[in-house]
Design an enzyme around this catalytic site. Sequence first.
Site, PDB file in Angstrom:
ATOM      1  N   TYR A 111      -0.844  -0.327  10.254  1.00  0.00           N
ATOM      2  CA  TYR A 111      -1.114  -0.718   8.870  1.00  0.00           C
ATOM      3  C   TYR A 111       0.039  -0.258   7.971  1.00  0.00           C
ATOM      4  O   TYR A 111       0.547  -1.030   7.159  1.00  0.00           O
ATOM      5  CB  TYR A 111      -2.433  -0.118   8.390  1.00  0.00           C
ATOM      6  CG  TYR A 111      -2.820  -0.569   7.006  1.00  0.00           C
ATOM      7  CD1 TYR A 111      -3.350  -1.840   6.794  1.00  0.00           C
ATOM      8  CD2 TYR A 111      -2.658   0.261   5.900  1.00  0.00           C
ATOM      9  CE1 TYR A 111      -3.708  -2.272   5.521  1.00  0.00           C
ATOM     10  CE2 TYR A 111      -3.014  -0.145   4.627  1.00  0.00           C
ATOM     11  CZ  TYR A 111      -3.529  -1.413   4.438  1.00  0.00           C
ATOM     12  OH  TYR A 111      -3.875  -1.831   3.178  1.00  0.00           O
TER      13      TYR A 111
ATOM     14  N   SER B 246       0.858  -1.186   0.000  1.00  0.00           N
ATOM     15  CA  SER B 246       0.000   0.000   0.000  1.00  0.00           C
ATOM     16  C   SER B 246       0.895   1.237   0.000  1.00  0.00           C
ATOM     17  O   SER B 246       2.039   1.182   0.465  1.00  0.00           O
ATOM     18  CB  SER B 246      -0.884   0.008   1.256  1.00  0.00           C
ATOM     19  OG  SER B 246      -1.511   1.259   1.438  1.00  0.00           O
TER      20      SER B 246
END
Length: 254
Positions: A149, A139
């Site tokens: 994350y 990501s």
Amino acid sequence: MAKTALITGASSGLGAEFARQLAAKGADVVLVARDRAALDAVASSLNAEFGVATEVLVADLTTDEGTDAVASRLSDPTRPVEVLVNNAGIGLDLDFAKNDIAVEERHLDLHVRATMRLSHAALQPMLARGHGRIINVASVAAFLPRGTYGAVKAWIVSFSRWANAVYRPRGVTVTAVCPGFVHTNFHERLGLPPGQEGVPSFMWLDAPDVVREGLRAAARGVAVSIPSLRYRVIVAVVRMLPTPLAARLAKTGR
């Protein structure tokens, strides 16, 4: 084109799209996720549309049992896998201090431990054959201060960059695909219906475009791919900012 591709998190979203585009190129597919009914639906659709062989493997990659089952399939010398797509993932609230630590550990297991285990299982037979591709879905959060994350995705990028440098000369490429916000059901699983994600419309990408660019990057042996010019510019700008400011900007969306 690869004879067989194994895709984790293949029941929906980017995983299902990777399976579709790989099947369209003639690859047989091994579909991995926790939801058998959803996997069966994807498998049936791909078989009907492209005539490829499909295999469903139900596994929870946050568990030893699930990871072992998929690693065993990747290591099977009688059924070689030419492309591994490590796509399975989940999202969390950005407030680490408020999150249940057990959920954080599951998040870490899925993104880091499972990616490491499955890459290791795939690499050995691929290196023995002298060819193969590993695609790790990361990501743009990997380049931003964005909670755990961002941290797990940064591990995936760092690992992929190193592994590609080491194993590409031996015929096996490793590519981290780093999209921004993508139109999938990812945010709905976080309890955020479409339109309530807190993301400006210009920041959304379409799954087919992300996968198409990721597959092209893997075919070229690129270590890190950031789909779309807009996100390459965003990452370049944010990385020059002071960390406190970058962290505030990285809170956009969920």
